[in-house]
Design a protein around this motif. Structure first.
Motif, PDB file in Angstrom:
ATOM      1  N   ASP A   1       0.821  -1.215   0.000  1.00 42.12           N
ATOM      2  CA  ASP A   1       0.000   0.000   0.000  1.00 42.12           C
ATOM      3  C   ASP A   1       0.857   1.269   0.000  1.00 42.12           C
ATOM      4  N   LYS A   2       2.014   1.204   0.652  1.00 41.39           N
ATOM      5  CA  LYS A   2       2.903   2.363   0.704  1.00 41.39           C
ATOM      6  C   LYS A   2       3.469   2.684  -0.678  1.00 41.39           C
ATOM      7  N   PHE A   3       3.873   1.658  -1.407  1.00 42.60           N
ATOM      8  CA  PHE A   3       4.396   1.882  -2.763  1.00 42.60           C
ATOM      9  C   PHE A   3       3.294   2.375  -3.698  1.00 42.60           C
ATOM     10  N   ILE A   4       2.100   1.817  -3.568  1.00 43.50           N
ATOM     11  CA  ILE A   4       0.981   2.257  -4.412  1.00 43.50           C
ATOM     12  C   ILE A   4       0.660   3.716  -4.117  1.00 43.50           C
ATOM     13  N   ALA A   5       0.622   4.086  -2.849  1.00 40.21           N
ATOM     14  CA  ALA A   5       0.359   5.483  -2.482  1.00 40.21           C
ATOM     15  C   ALA A   5       1.468   6.392  -3.018  1.00 40.21           C
ATOM     16  N   ALA A   6       2.706   5.936  -2.943  1.00 40.02           N
ATOM     17  CA  ALA A   6       3.834   6.757  -3.396  1.00 40.02           C
ATOM     18  C   ALA A   6       3.780   7.009  -4.897  1.00 40.02           C
TER      19      ALA A   6
ATOM     20  N   ARG B   1       2.794  -7.292  -5.045  1.00 42.09           N
ATOM     21  CA  ARG B   1       1.399  -7.745  -5.078  1.00 42.09           C
ATOM     22  C   ARG B   1       0.790  -7.646  -3.687  1.00 42.09           C
ATOM     23  N   PRO B   2      -0.522  -7.466  -3.633  1.00 42.11           N
ATOM     24  CA  PRO B   2      -1.182  -7.367  -2.323  1.00 42.11           C
ATOM     25  C   PRO B   2      -1.260  -8.739  -1.653  1.00 42.11           C
ATOM     26  N   ALA B   3      -1.443  -8.721  -0.344  1.00 45.91           N
ATOM     27  CA  ALA B   3      -1.541  -9.972   0.413  1.00 45.91           C
ATOM     28  C   ALA B   3      -2.761 -10.786  -0.020  1.00 45.91           C
TER      29      ALA B   3
END
Length: 136
Positions: free
Chosen positions: A39-44, A106-108
């Protein structure tokens, strides 16, 4: 424990080697970019300010566990070399990102917005490839 003879003719097809690498990365219990960082990379990557986006992604890469960071550094250095030969191998930054994005990040758990995630996963890989020297 298996000993491989890399001089064996079956390894001459680059698709076999690339497929084995992707399979290895896909079957890791946790992706190269850990679930906790997804989620942090996606937000970034969604940050509009390019300078801030670059610093944020660099900070995230630096925050990875050492084994993940070091493996990522070697892998992306190799992928950058692949891109340098894009005229011969037809593997542009975008192509590499499409191939490796969903494997490395990839997400969990798979959710309904998987298609939207894939766009951002690819953009993260593309950004790291394009800014390898700055990030590492």
């Amino acid at each position: 424990d298996e000993q491989l003879d890399l001089d064996d003719g079956r390894w001459e097809d680059i698709h076999v080697v690339t497929g084995a690498l992707k399979l290895f990365l896909r079957e890791l219990p946790e992706p190269l970019i850990p679930f906790s960082h997804f989620d942090k990379f996606i937000a970034a990557i969604k940050i509009q300010d390019l300078s801030l986006r670059g610093r944020c992604i660099q900070d995230l890469v630096l925050s990875l566990p050492p084994a993940h960071h070091d493996t990522m550094k070697v892998l992306f250095r190799h992928l950058c070399r692949v891109v340098e030969h894009r005229e011969e191998n037809r593997m542009s930054v975008q192509s590499i990102a499409i191939v490796f994005g969903p494997t490395l990040l990839r997400p969990a758990s798979e959710e309904s917005n998987m298609a939207m995630h894939m766009v951002f996963q690819n953009q993260v890989v593309e950004h790291i490839l394009n800014h390898y020297g700055y990030i590492f």
